[in-house]
Design a protein around this motif. Structure first.
Motif, PDB file in Angstrom:
ATOM      1  N   ILE B 156       0.835  -1.198   0.000  1.00 44.26           N
ATOM      2  CA  ILE B 156       0.000   0.000   0.000  1.00 44.26           C
ATOM      3  C   ILE B 156       0.869   1.247   0.000  1.00 44.26           C
ATOM      4  O   ILE B 156       1.859   1.319   0.738  1.00 44.26           O
ATOM      5  CB  ILE B 156      -0.942   0.009   1.226  1.00 44.26           C
ATOM      6  N   GLY B 157       0.511   2.203  -0.851  1.00 44.09           N
ATOM      7  CA  GLY B 157       1.212   3.477  -0.901  1.00 44.09           C
ATOM      8  C   GLY B 157       0.277   4.602  -0.500  1.00 44.09           C
ATOM      9  O   GLY B 157      -0.890   4.601  -0.878  1.00 44.09           O
ATOM     10  N   VAL B 158       0.799   5.547   0.279  1.00 45.13           N
ATOM     11  CA  VAL B 158      -0.007   6.684   0.718  1.00 45.13           C
ATOM     12  C   VAL B 158       0.531   7.947   0.044  1.00 45.13           C
ATOM     13  O   VAL B 158       1.742   8.177   0.040  1.00 45.13           O
ATOM     14  CB  VAL B 158       0.051   6.843   2.253  1.00 45.13           C
ATOM     15  N   VAL B 159      -0.352   8.739  -0.526  1.00 40.10           N
ATOM     16  CA  VAL B 159       0.027  10.013  -1.135  1.00 40.10           C
ATOM     17  C   VAL B 159      -0.234  11.121  -0.117  1.00 40.10           C
ATOM     18  O   VAL B 159      -1.385  11.384   0.250  1.00 40.10           O
ATOM     19  CB  VAL B 159      -0.766  10.275  -2.427  1.00 40.10           C
ATOM     20  N   ALA B 160       0.840  11.748   0.361  1.00 35.06           N
ATOM     21  CA  ALA B 160       0.729  12.812   1.373  1.00 35.06           C
ATOM     22  C   ALA B 160       1.580  14.000   0.943  1.00 35.06           C
ATOM     23  O   ALA B 160       2.384  14.521   1.708  1.00 35.06           O
ATOM     24  CB  ALA B 160       1.164  12.285   2.744  1.00 35.06           C
ATOM     25  N   VAL B 161       1.389  14.395  -0.308  1.00 45.52           N
ATOM     26  CA  VAL B 161       2.141  15.527  -0.874  1.00 45.52           C
ATOM     27  C   VAL B 161       1.141  16.631  -1.230  1.00 45.52           C
ATOM     28  O   VAL B 161      -0.074  16.397  -1.240  1.00 45.52           O
ATOM     29  CB  VAL B 161       2.918  15.099  -2.152  1.00 45.52           C
TER      30      VAL B 161
END
Lengths: 218, 218
Positions: B156-161
């Motif tokens: 799982i990858g989280v986008v927090a940009v």
């Protein structure tokens, strides 16, 4: 529409319908920005990823009916929907906890737009108090919460502290007089008389994603 | 139950049912921790704030039936539910963006428990790369994403940009081979073949709360 009529229409909305209408309001804002005057329920459904019948039903429930062959007037529908959802004015939000999460929320576009504005962060850490977030939101001492809520006219309080401090932070917000609390700590807080509490469970979004994961390649 | 049977049972679940079952799984964990062996659907409903008939229906859909006069066996139900939801093992999560939000998520209990563990944060800021979050999660250069996903076995990858970088971050994650992406940026990303995307819209939680606010005192 009188404010009593607005409130009574809003009261009949389920949480799921409120979600759909919030998204719809955002789509309408985007359409207005690019100069679209009217749109059909099918056009709205396409942008929302929903179905046209559901949209017509939601809107009819609010007394909004599209014109056959024309659809809905974007500007009118946006104004009416904003009023019904209570998103037609800016509400001030205060955030308890100036750690990473609190500062992320304070500086986010999500929390500083047409409907919300973060007034202040609160913390007990002397190294943070008196400073500001990256976008300039002041960090005040938690002891000043009550007078700040009153001074800022804050209606919503956000709990962004570690779980062991969440109950205390929420109680302070309720006592300070906010009307709603958004709790990001992974623990249940409240209920408090006169203050609506909404728990935001970030684990749930991760768990729901895990269940929906695409099958492994192997 | 074979893993094929597990997957087919899981595939029939709506997002709402998945939410309810995730919460139920957490309640069962709490009951097990305090030594409760069996519980009725009414007892579960009380702890979940739902209704007993809905719980019986959800569980019957999964092939789980309580015993009349006894209820459900807590340990058995927890194990079966965990397997069906795919939450019976630890999945590794990587987070793109080591700003306030990324670090808040990396250090949160939500993202480091029985079912998830954050393996690394990624950023392009040279002052952050090579460092660690407060709880010790390493911050690596975004260029190392692909090899890190493979090395860590991240699913799982989280986008927090920031929103302007979200599409690029999500594409990098999809290309690196994660099976699911949780996007916190207020912009839609994807879709990508072979990668499930879930957008977490923090504005929606604020908007839903605003609609449900307790009436003003005045």
């Amino acid at each position: 529409m009188t404010s009593t009529a607005v409130r009574s229409r809003r009261d009949g909305l389920s949480e799921a319908a409120t979600h759909r209408l919030s998204l719809l309001l955002r789509v309408l804002g985007g359409l207005e920005a690019v100069g679209v005057d009217t749109i059909s329920s099918a056009g709205l459904a396409e942008r929302l990823g929903g179905n046209a019948a559901q949209i017509r039903k939601d809107l009819a429930h609010l007394g909004e009916f599209g014109v056959r062959g024309v659809g809905y007037r974007v500007a009118d529908l946006k104004a009416r929907l904003g009023a019904i959802l209570g998103l037609d004015r800016v509400r001030v939000v205060v955030i308890v906890g100036a750690g990473h999460l609190g500062q992320a929320l304070a500086d986010s576009k999500n929390f500083n737009g047409d409907s919300f504005r973060v007034g202040a962060l609160f913390d007990v850490d002397g190294r943070k108090v008196g400073g500001r977030s990256r976008t300039g939101i002041p960090i005040r001492h938690a002891e000043a919460l009550r007078e700040s809520v009153s001074e800022l006219g804050a209606e919503i309080g956000v709990v962004a502290v570690p779980p062991e401090n969440a109950a205390g932070a929420a109680l302070s917000l309720a006592q300070a007089g906010v009307r709603g609390i958004l709790n990001f700590a992974p623990t249940v807080v409240g209920p408090f008389a006169g203050t609506t509490v909404k728990n935001v469970d970030l684990t749930l979004s991760l768990e729901t994603l895990a269940v929906q994961l695409a099958p492994a390649a192997g």
